[in-house]
Design a protein around this motif. Structure first.
Motif, mmCIF file in Angstrom:
data_model
loop_
_atom_site.group_PDB
_atom_site.id
_atom_site.type_symbol
_atom_site.label_atom_id
_atom_site.label_comp_id
_atom_site.label_asym_id
_atom_site.label_seq_id
_atom_site.Cartn_x
_atom_site.Cartn_y
_atom_site.Cartn_z
ATOM 1 N N THR A 121 0.817 -1.210 0.000
ATOM 2 C CA THR A 121 0.000 0.000 0.000
ATOM 3 C C THR A 121 0.852 1.262 0.000
ATOM 4 O OG1 THR A 121 -0.150 -0.084 2.412
ATOM 5 C CG2 THR A 121 -1.926 -1.136 1.163
ATOM 6 N N SER A 122 2.148 1.104 0.287
ATOM 7 C CA SER A 122 3.050 2.251 0.305
ATOM 8 C C SER A 122 4.439 1.844 -0.170
ATOM 9 C CB SER A 122 3.145 2.844 1.710
ATOM 10 O OG SER A 122 4.145 3.856 1.755
ATOM 11 N N LYS A 124 6.931 3.938 -0.476
ATOM 12 C CA LYS A 124 7.872 4.671 0.369
ATOM 13 C C LYS A 124 8.189 3.881 1.634
ATOM 14 C CE LYS A 124 8.714 9.432 1.825
ATOM 15 N NZ LYS A 124 8.129 10.803 1.888
ATOM 16 N N GLU A 125 7.164 3.332 2.249
ATOM 17 C CA GLU A 125 7.378 2.525 3.465
ATOM 18 C C GLU A 125 8.123 1.239 3.133
ATOM 19 O OE1 GLU A 125 3.754 1.764 5.494
ATOM 20 O OE2 GLU A 125 3.308 3.892 5.888
ATOM 21 N N PRO A 147 -5.362 2.562 -2.375
ATOM 22 C CA PRO A 147 -4.300 3.133 -1.529
ATOM 23 C C PRO A 147 -2.990 3.319 -2.291
ATOM 24 C CG PRO A 147 -5.466 1.404 -0.355
ATOM 25 C CD PRO A 147 -5.942 1.343 -1.769
ATOM 26 N N LEU A 148 -2.632 2.328 -3.106
ATOM 27 C CA LEU A 148 -1.378 2.428 -3.851
ATOM 28 C C LEU A 148 -1.489 3.439 -4.985
ATOM 29 C CD1 LEU A 148 1.487 1.468 -4.033
ATOM 30 C CD2 LEU A 148 0.731 -0.452 -5.444
ATOM 31 N N ASP A 150 -3.313 6.126 -4.963
ATOM 32 C CA ASP A 150 -3.233 7.446 -4.335
ATOM 33 C C ASP A 150 -1.789 7.792 -3.980
ATOM 34 O OD1 ASP A 150 -5.951 7.713 -4.551
ATOM 35 O OD2 ASP A 150 -6.386 7.135 -2.487
ATOM 36 N N GLU A 151 -1.047 6.790 -3.476
ATOM 37 C CA GLU A 151 0.331 7.085 -3.105
ATOM 38 C C GLU A 151 1.199 7.349 -4.336
ATOM 39 O OE1 GLU A 151 3.948 5.326 -0.407
ATOM 40 O OE2 GLU A 151 3.442 4.520 -2.365
ATOM 41 N N ILE A 152 0.997 6.556 -5.384
ATOM 42 C CA ILE A 152 1.747 6.769 -6.627
ATOM 43 C C ILE A 152 1.477 8.158 -7.168
ATOM 44 C CG2 ILE A 152 1.911 6.068 -9.046
ATOM 45 C CD1 ILE A 152 1.422 3.187 -8.107
ATOM 46 N N THR A 153 0.222 8.550 -7.133
ATOM 47 C CA THR A 153 -0.163 9.875 -7.626
ATOM 48 C C THR A 153 0.517 10.977 -6.818
ATOM 49 O OG1 THR A 153 -2.326 9.009 -8.298
ATOM 50 C CG2 THR A 153 -2.112 11.402 -8.088
ATOM 51 N N ASN A 154 0.484 10.852 -5.514
ATOM 52 C CA ASN A 154 1.073 11.880 -4.647
ATOM 53 C C ASN A 154 2.596 11.853 -4.655
ATOM 54 O OD1 ASN A 154 -1.505 12.690 -3.842
ATOM 55 N ND2 ASN A 154 -1.575 11.197 -2.186
ATOM 56 N N LEU A 155 3.168 10.649 -4.666
ATOM 57 C CA LEU A 155 4.609 10.491 -4.561
ATOM 58 C C LEU A 155 5.344 11.034 -5.783
ATOM 59 C CD1 LEU A 155 6.659 9.321 -2.554
ATOM 60 C CD2 LEU A 155 6.480 7.136 -3.760
#
Length: 449
Positions: A121-122, A124-125, A147-148, A150-155
């Motif tokens: 799900t992350s 980065k983590e 969740p992934l 959203d993180e890809i989009t933000n990261l």
């Protein structure tokens, strides 16, 4: 140290396999069976969702050319497809379960690949918790979890896009009324691999009316009717006009009854879905109709009145990124877009390539170049003279502001046929010359690898 590949679909498995061939350790993360998407049902890797067909087999067709290029390059997926092929006329279709199991077994047998069944799900983590990550390949596919996504989009500051596509129903062969259908190849070419369900004019019109008025299932996040043409639901296609299906998946041209020589107003084709021939899928019948409606409406098709469904058609949402702004032609994320401290590659349909083998080809390019980057070798750039290169160049360099998924086709390839052969009027011959040149280019690349 290892390369982390997130996603055990076609692209992820191909990428992992190519990296492992360079004696580099790979950790392949797959969320099944811990978690399944709305469209997946098998625990095996490389599960085929929409269809069991990998499209045309001959090199005069862009899909066939891409598969031949992948064979020459030593692709895992096309090898397993050839080994699990079922009769499909001029196409390469596979037994889904055999195909997926072969790939899963190959991956599990590799001494350099470790499969980790875990939902990521992350990213980065994941990196912060593991010090052995040298590079990441994101091959989470068009069904990437929210969740992934959203993180890809933000990261990475990615622009998130989506479209919807659908899968066709699969029918039990023993439930088909064979007195009302016939086996034949279009124009009598090749083996009679398809079951044909013929429709007279009144039968077709009654079916058409029922189809366009049938009740569709609610699809999660179906906030806009953004449909990919290659997987257009049959009911959506039908609403474009009463004859649309007859010029599309129900085209009767070239299909006559082998005994009576009778021709028909429309013909529904069924394609073998497994090696045993016990399952057949409805060609071109991707749908989002409710299950009960599928049984009722499709039961109006001659031969399918009492059809039993091994799987009803379903519709799902696909995700892809704005690749031209984000990645180069090796599918590598530009450094200025990368918020992580390791190189990042993308692979599969999340990049905007559309189709099974297209997705696989991106996994090959990403995996090959990730391995070469780690080994300090020069990257391998596939040009648009090849189909594998034409796809990678398209997603990396598309110049318009309406970037959309693209499947294999000769239109995106670049080869000046007339400069080599003079004026060529025959379109098929042009495609053959283009394909032959592509194969020549690939063979030259293989020698240098």
């Amino acid at each position: 140290m290892a390369v982390y590949v997130i996603g055990g679909g076609l692209a992820g498995c191909e990428a992992a396999w190519q990296i492992a061939k360079h004696s580099i350790n790979v950790k392949l993360f797959e969320m099944k069976p811990v978690k399944f998407s709305d469209a997946h049902v098998s625990e095996n890797l490389a599960e085929l969702v929409c269809s069991n067909s990998l499209k045309a087999a001959n090199i005069e067709n862009a899909s066939g050319l891409l598969k031949e290029e992948m064979r020459l390059l030593g692709g895992l997926i096309v090898q397993c497809a050839d080994e699990s092929a079922v009769p499909a006329g001029g196409a390469l279709a596979v037994d889904r379960e055999v195909f997926s199991k072969k790939i899963t077994d190959k991956i599990n047998e590799s001494e350099y690949i470790t499969v980790i069944r875990k939902e990521i799900t992350s990213i980065k983590e994941l990196i912060s918790e593991n010090e052995d990550c040298e590079c990441i390949i994101i091959a989470t596919g068009p069904l990437t979890s929210k969740p992934l996504t959203d993180e890809i989009t933000n990261l990475f500051g990615l622009k998130k896009l989506h479209f919807f596509d659908a899968a066709a129903p699969v029918i039990m062969e023993e439930s088909i009324d064979h007195s009302k259908v016939f086996k034949a190849a279009r124009y009598g070419k090749g083996d009679a691999d398809y079951i044909n369900c013929p429709m007279k004019r009144d039968e077709y019109l009654a079916f058409y009316d029922a189809l366009i008025n049938a009740e569709c299932a609610d699809v999660k996040d179906f906030d806009s009717l953004d449909l990919y043409e290659g997987c257009m639901p049959v009911e959506s296609m039908a609403k474009r006009g009463v004859d649309t299906l007859r010029f599309g998946p129900l085209k009767p041209v070239g299909l006559r009854h082998p005994e009576t020589n009778e021709d028909y107003y429309a013909v529904v084709q069924l394609r073998q879905d497994n090696l045993e021939g016990t399952l057949f899928n409805m060609v071109g019948f991707q749908t989002r109709l409710k299950f009960g409606e599928q049984k009722r409406v499709f039961g109006m098709i001659p031969g399918l009145k009492n059809a039993e469904y091994a799987r009803y058609g379903v519709m799902h949402k696909n995700i892809y990124i704005q690749s031209p702004e984000m990645i180069d032609s090796t599918y590598r994320l530009y450094d200025e877009k990368n918020a992580l401290n390791v190189p990042v590659y993308f692979a599969g349909q999340i990049t905007g390539v559309e189709g099974y083998m297209e997705s696989t080809s991106s996994g090959y390019v990403a995996g090959l170049n990730a391995a070469r980057e780690i080994l300090g070798k020069e990257k391998v750039i596939f040009t648009s003279a090849t189909q594998i290169g034409a796809l990678s160049q398209y997603v990396a360099n598309y110049a318009g502001d309406d970037f959309q998924p693209m499947g294999a086709n000769f239109g995106i390839m670049q080869f000046d046929v007339e400069a080599v052969y003079g004026r060529v009027k025959d379109k098929k011959l042009k495609k053959l010359y283009t394909a032959e040149n592509a194969i020549k280019v690939i063979k030259e690349i293989v020698v240098k690898l």
